[in-house]
Design a protein around this motif. Structure first.
Motif, PDB file in Angstrom:
ATOM      1  N   ILE A 248       1.050  -1.334  -0.071  1.00 30.33           N
ATOM      2  CA  ILE A 248       0.035   0.015  -0.111  1.00 30.33           C
ATOM      3  C   ILE A 248       0.683   1.159   0.103  1.00 30.33           C
ATOM      4  O   ILE A 248       1.789   1.369   0.995  1.00 30.33           O
ATOM      5  N   ASP A 249       0.424   2.126  -1.003  1.00 33.78           N
ATOM      6  CA  ASP A 249       1.270   3.349  -1.024  1.00 33.78           C
ATOM      7  C   ASP A 249       0.286   4.470  -0.794  1.00 33.78           C
ATOM      8  O   ASP A 249      -0.608   4.665  -1.633  1.00 33.78           O
ATOM      9  N   PHE A 250       0.427   5.545  -0.015  1.00 32.00           N
ATOM     10  CA  PHE A 250      -0.450   6.376   0.247  1.00 32.00           C
ATOM     11  C   PHE A 250       0.473   7.705   0.383  1.00 32.00           C
ATOM     12  O   PHE A 250       1.295   7.946   0.805  1.00 32.00           O
ATOM     13  N   SER A 251      -0.145   8.552  -0.709  1.00 32.71           N
ATOM     14  CA  SER A 251       0.596   9.880  -0.929  1.00 32.71           C
ATOM     15  C   SER A 251      -0.290  11.022  -1.221  1.00 32.71           C
ATOM     16  O   SER A 251      -1.637  10.567  -1.571  1.00 32.71           O
ATOM     17  N   TYR A 271      -5.071  13.094  -2.914  1.00 34.99           N
ATOM     18  CA  TYR A 271      -4.577  12.018  -2.543  1.00 34.99           C
ATOM     19  C   TYR A 271      -4.242  10.802  -3.784  1.00 34.99           C
ATOM     20  O   TYR A 271      -5.226  10.891  -4.797  1.00 34.99           O
ATOM     21  N   ASN A 272      -3.403  10.082  -3.339  1.00 34.04           N
ATOM     22  CA  ASN A 272      -3.263   8.814  -4.296  1.00 34.04           C
ATOM     23  C   ASN A 272      -3.315   7.660  -3.375  1.00 34.04           C
ATOM     24  O   ASN A 272      -2.185   7.607  -2.606  1.00 34.04           O
ATOM     25  N   LEU A 273      -3.929   6.536  -3.483  1.00 28.32           N
ATOM     26  CA  LEU A 273      -3.745   5.302  -2.801  1.00 28.32           C
ATOM     27  C   LEU A 273      -3.720   4.268  -3.600  1.00 28.32           C
ATOM     28  O   LEU A 273      -4.528   3.979  -4.685  1.00 28.32           O
ATOM     29  N   ASP A 288      -5.681   1.723  -8.030  1.00 33.59           N
ATOM     30  CA  ASP A 288      -4.947   3.160  -8.151  1.00 33.59           C
ATOM     31  C   ASP A 288      -5.959   4.288  -8.069  1.00 33.59           C
ATOM     32  O   ASP A 288      -6.745   4.511  -9.021  1.00 33.59           O
ATOM     33  N   ARG A 289      -6.309   4.726  -6.885  1.00 35.09           N
ATOM     34  CA  ARG A 289      -7.506   5.549  -6.679  1.00 35.09           C
ATOM     35  C   ARG A 289      -6.895   7.033  -6.339  1.00 35.09           C
ATOM     36  O   ARG A 289      -5.980   7.213  -5.332  1.00 35.09           O
ATOM     37  N   TYR A 290      -7.413   8.142  -7.044  1.00 38.57           N
ATOM     38  CA  TYR A 290      -7.055   9.355  -6.888  1.00 38.57           C
ATOM     39  C   TYR A 290      -8.222  10.284  -6.114  1.00 38.57           C
ATOM     40  O   TYR A 290      -9.511  10.053  -6.556  1.00 38.57           O
ATOM     41  N   THR A 291      -8.179  11.165  -5.073  1.00 35.85           N
ATOM     42  CA  THR A 291      -9.124  11.616  -4.505  1.00 35.85           C
ATOM     43  C   THR A 291      -8.719  13.190  -4.586  1.00 35.85           C
ATOM     44  O   THR A 291      -7.396  13.488  -4.234  1.00 35.85           O
TER      45      THR A 291
END
Length: 489
Positions: A248-251, A271-273, A288-291
């Motif tokens: 998991i990469d959270f940035s 955010y990008n998860l 690959d989810r962007y918020t």
């Protein structure tokens, strides 16, 4: 170390607790909870002055400037709050927390369990050292020990752990004109904004969420921002065995612009998860989810408000992501009448999947590592996936150190073609397992008594009335009770 001579003839109410047999764990924990609060509230160990700044949930935010005056360090543990060393303005501060908590569910798992009840105790013990070097750097180290007793149902993986670092980071500050930059490297907690998308404390559970990675803070006149790249820490019950989940990469980043206009503050975040082999329903897939979102918030003339709106896009396996969510709280406080009642309203609208075979996922996702818990209910069963929530409430302050709150939270699925999602497990019920959108409603009640600067007692109660979808899927009404004492220095 506490100098016993300063206690005079004071005899600890806890001195006989150690004689309680461990097989009577509940009795022993109740006695520990009561005697610990008596000890700290007695003011024999801690000072209860008006001067110190509040003790924060996130302890790196604590401001201990008040203790720099020797006249404010008269009690034994006050002396641990500020210890100067060296000749260049360096200093050391110690702090800690002991939380004893009792939880009761009847029935557990919203009735999807053979058990009629489950009650248990959890204990959180934290101690930290905050070291500030006169030439700039800061080192923050926090150790935690987490225990639990009495579970009938399977206990949560974040209830128990032997000694481990919950936080361990170094800060390097740099000044660039009127902007203060700080780089943070190591294990840390993260929380920004309202908590719907970026709050990650998981305060309701015994073990909060930590991350391993890097973060950069920037503070200027009227604004502040931070960017980060981290991976969540996974709890291993063995001592010093916790590890970062590199799957998991959270940035992302969060920026706040203060007092844009009187009573108005504006936030923006992105955010990008990225998760490998995430399982939602069917086969696991990479996500690959962007918020991207924004928030307006503030207070004026008795009103307080906060409004979040966010859009999500990206990929889940071969499917596209297209989802959105909003979260609003607002209230009005009648500060001129007895008990200062606040009439409040909390509203959430999080999209659900519209069609199961259209190649697009519409379920807004805020569970897992990016959700503050509890958010929608003290029971922590409800999360902002495919959910509509309407929660009016009344808050009273019968005295400055006592807060009472009660309300009713009405809950619906946003889409009938999507299921029910539960914290922290994700999809709990498929859409075909029940009928109708209405899930039910919860009666929420909370009481908190801040005995002094160091001791707080809290109690929470939730009653869920299962309706339509939950009832047709086999869910039941349930009751939840939580009682805790939190001791901090």
């Amino acid at each position: 170390m506490i100098d016993s001579s300063t206690l005079g003839e004071f005899r600890s109410p806890c001195e006989n607790v150690q004689r309680i047999p461990m097989r009577k764990a509940h009795t022993g924990l109740i006695a520990t909870l009561i005697c610990s609060s008596m000890l700290l509230a007695s003011n024999q160990v801690f000072a209860t002055p008006d001067g110190p700044a509040p003790i924060f949930i996130m302890r790196p935010l604590d401001n201990i400037d008040w203790y720099k005056d020797p006249a404010h360090r008269q009690k034994p543990l006050d002396q641990l709050k500020y210890i100067p060393f060296g000749n260049n303005g360096s200093w050391l501060s110690f702090g800690g927390e002991l939380r004893e908590q009792y939880d009761y569910f009847s029935p557990p798992a919203m009735g999807f369990s053979a058990l009629s009840k489950d009650d248990y105790f959890v204990q959180r013990a934290l101690v930290h050292a905050d070291i500030h070097f006169g030439f700039g750097p800061r080192v923050f180290l926090q150790l935690g020990q987490f225990n639990t007793w009495g579970h009938d149902a399977a206990r949560a993986p974040v209830d128990k752990s032997d000694l481990d670092f919950t936080q361990a980071f170094i800060d390097i500050p740099v000044s660039l004109g009127n902007v203060q930059l700080t780089g943070r490297l190591g294990r840390q907690e993260i929380s920004d904004g309202s908590g719907l998308y970026s709050g990650t404390l998981r305060e309701g559970r015994n073990i909060r969420q930590s991350y391993d990675g890097v973060r950069l803070f920037a503070n200027g006149k009227g604004w502040r921002a931070n960017v980060f790249k981290v991976s969540p820490v996974v709890n291993d019950e063995e001592a010093f065995e916790d590890y970062a989940d590199r799957n998991i990469d959270f940035s992302g980043g969060y920026a706040s612009f203060m007092a844009v206009r009187p009573g108005l503050n504006v936030d923006a975040y992105a955010y990008n998860l990225q998760q490998t082999s995430r399982f939602v329903s069917g086969a696991p897939a990479d996500e690959d989810r962007y918020t991207l979102g924004g928030r307006v918030w503030g207070a004026a003339a008795g009103w307080d408000y906060s409004l979040d709106i966010a859009h999500q896009w990206g990929d889940f396996g071969a499917q596209d992501i297209n989802a959105w969510g909003s979260f609003a709280t607002f209230g009005y406080t009648l500060s001129d009448i007895a008990m200062k009642p606040r009439l409040g309203m909390q509203m959430l609208y999080a999209s659900g999947d519209k069609h199961s075979n259209d190649g697009e996922i519409n379920t807004f996702s805020s569970y897992g590592i990016t959700l503050r818990a509890p958010l929608l209910s003290e029971s922590e069963y409800f999360t902002a996936n495919n959910l509509i929530s309407l929660y009016p409430s009344l808050t009273l302050q019968p005295r400055p150190d006592v807060t009472l709150k009660a309300g009713v939270n009405f809950l619906w699925r946003e889409s009938e073609n999507d299921g029910f999602y539960r914290t922290p497990f994700g999809l709990m019920l498929m859409p075909s397992q029940g009928q109708g959108k209405y899930l039910g409603n919860t009666l929420e009640a909370m009481a908190a008594w801040r005995i002094n600067h160091n001791v707080t007692l809290t109690g929470q109660y939730t009653h869920f009335n299962a309706e339509d979808f939950m009832e047709s899927a086999g869910g039941k009404d349930f009751d939840y009770v939580r009682a805790s004492v939190n001791l901090k220095f």
